[in-house]
Design a protein around this motif. Structure first.
Motif, PDB file in Angstrom:
ATOM      1  N   GLU A  73      19.753   1.077   6.730  1.00 43.03           N
ATOM      2  CA  GLU A  73      19.596   1.019   8.563  1.00 43.03           C
ATOM      3  C   GLU A  73      17.551   1.071   8.201  1.00 43.03           C
ATOM      4  O   GLU A  73      17.664   1.134   9.601  1.00 43.03           O
ATOM      5  N   LEU A  74      17.424   2.008   7.282  1.00 45.60           N
ATOM      6  CA  LEU A  74      15.748   2.110   7.189  1.00 45.60           C
ATOM      7  C   LEU A  74      15.389   0.516   7.117  1.00 45.60           C
ATOM      8  O   LEU A  74      13.919   0.088   7.987  1.00 45.60           O
ATOM      9  N   CYS A  89       4.939   0.747  11.042  1.00 47.03           N
ATOM     10  CA  CYS A  89       6.109  -0.170  11.014  1.00 47.03           C
ATOM     11  C   CYS A  89       7.351   0.929   9.897  1.00 47.03           C
ATOM     12  O   CYS A  89       8.380   1.380  10.946  1.00 47.03           O
ATOM     13  N   MET A  90       6.365   1.168   8.777  1.00 49.27           N
ATOM     14  CA  MET A  90       8.042   2.210   8.589  1.00 49.27           C
ATOM     15  C   MET A  90       7.652   3.838   8.688  1.00 49.27           C
ATOM     16  O   MET A  90       8.950   3.642   8.605  1.00 49.27           O
ATOM     17  N   ASP A  91       6.895   4.107   9.397  1.00 48.54           N
ATOM     18  CA  ASP A  91       7.062   4.649  10.338  1.00 48.54           C
ATOM     19  C   ASP A  91       7.874   5.359  11.059  1.00 48.54           C
ATOM     20  O   ASP A  91       8.657   6.110  11.946  1.00 48.54           O
ATOM     21  N   GLN A  92       7.618   3.575  12.111  1.00 49.52           N
ATOM     22  CA  GLN A  92       8.046   3.878  13.429  1.00 49.52           C
ATOM     23  C   GLN A  92      10.007   3.722  13.544  1.00 49.52           C
ATOM     24  O   GLN A  92      10.546   4.271  13.848  1.00 49.52           O
ATOM     25  N   ALA A  93      10.589   2.956  11.463  1.00 45.27           N
ATOM     26  CA  ALA A  93      11.931   2.455  11.682  1.00 45.27           C
ATOM     27  C   ALA A  93      12.218   4.257  11.066  1.00 45.27           C
ATOM     28  O   ALA A  93      13.248   4.209  11.384  1.00 45.27           O
ATOM     29  N   GLU A 114      13.100   5.758  14.589  1.00 42.61           N
ATOM     30  CA  GLU A 114      13.843   5.330  14.942  1.00 42.61           C
ATOM     31  C   GLU A 114      15.360   5.247  14.388  1.00 42.61           C
ATOM     32  O   GLU A 114      16.133   5.274  14.721  1.00 42.61           O
ATOM     33  N   THR A 115      15.899   5.529  12.807  1.00 46.42           N
ATOM     34  CA  THR A 115      16.814   5.941  12.077  1.00 46.42           C
ATOM     35  C   THR A 115      17.088   6.879  12.378  1.00 46.42           C
ATOM     36  O   THR A 115      17.882   7.961  11.552  1.00 46.42           O
ATOM     37  N   ASP A 121      10.750  16.728   8.444  1.00 40.28           N
ATOM     38  CA  ASP A 121      10.251  16.986   6.859  1.00 40.28           C
ATOM     39  C   ASP A 121       9.817  16.061   5.936  1.00 40.28           C
ATOM     40  O   ASP A 121       9.024  15.511   5.262  1.00 40.28           O
ATOM     41  N   LEU A 122      11.431  15.169   5.791  1.00 42.99           N
ATOM     42  CA  LEU A 122      11.181  14.343   4.425  1.00 42.99           C
ATOM     43  C   LEU A 122      10.454  13.087   5.144  1.00 42.99           C
ATOM     44  O   LEU A 122       9.327  12.419   4.869  1.00 42.99           O
ATOM     45  N   ARG A 123      10.393  12.476   6.326  1.00 42.03           N
ATOM     46  CA  ARG A 123       9.371  11.465   7.081  1.00 42.03           C
ATOM     47  C   ARG A 123       8.079  12.075   6.912  1.00 42.03           C
ATOM     48  O   ARG A 123       7.479  11.196   6.483  1.00 42.03           O
ATOM     49  N   ALA A 124       8.167  12.894   7.358  1.00 43.32           N
ATOM     50  CA  ALA A 124       6.031  13.144   6.759  1.00 43.32           C
ATOM     51  C   ALA A 124       5.761  13.177   4.869  1.00 43.32           C
ATOM     52  O   ALA A 124       4.902  12.715   5.276  1.00 43.32           O
TER      53      ALA A 124
END
Length: 134
Positions: free
Chosen positions: A24-25, A100-104, A107-108, A113-116
């Motif tokens: 999905e990501l 782009c990956m951060d936006q994805a 949005e998913t 914490d994992l995103r950072a």
């Protein structure tokens, strides 16, 4: 006594939610690259179709995040820098890829914490992949 905070899963792959969430990501990442003007330089570097890139990034990220090594079982060691040398990667491409990956990830629904953590790792890797100045 209050309960201790929950311990995150053992790997980023598990924390993300496994193979379906990685897919999905990756799909959202390439969808955004294809439609968002802010990622035009990044999209231009990928040729006419994104199908092959989608699969390769999905396979790579599964293993990189601590899940199955789909990429290595197909292609051997990733050798990221070597495999990306034919592409002109500068600061703009690096920044567009990470944005782009951060936006994805946002949005998913990737946990904050994992995103950072991933954003920092992606930036370090993307910066290491640069093969030209600006």
């Amino acid at each position: 006594m209050p309960d201790a905070p929950p311990t995150p899963p053992a790997t980023p792959y598990d924390w993300l939610g496994g193979e379906a969430k990685v897919r999905e990501l990756v799909d959202r990442f390439y969808d955004l690259m294809d439609i968002e003007p802010a990622y035009a330089a990044l999209r231009a570097a990928h040729g006419s179709t994104l199908a092959d890139a989608r699969d390769k990034l999905f396979w790579f990220l599964c293993g990189w995040l601590g899940g199955p090594d789909h990429y290595q079982s197909r292609f051997g060691h990733p050798r990221l820098r070597m495999r990306h040398l034919p592409f002109s990667i500068g600061i703009r491409e690096r920044d567009e890829w990470v944005a782009c990956m951060d936006q994805a990830m946002g949005e998913t629904g990737v946990h904050a914490d994992l995103r950072a953590r991933l954003r920092e790792s992606f930036m370090n890797t993307a910066d290491w992949m640069r093969n030209r100045g600006g």
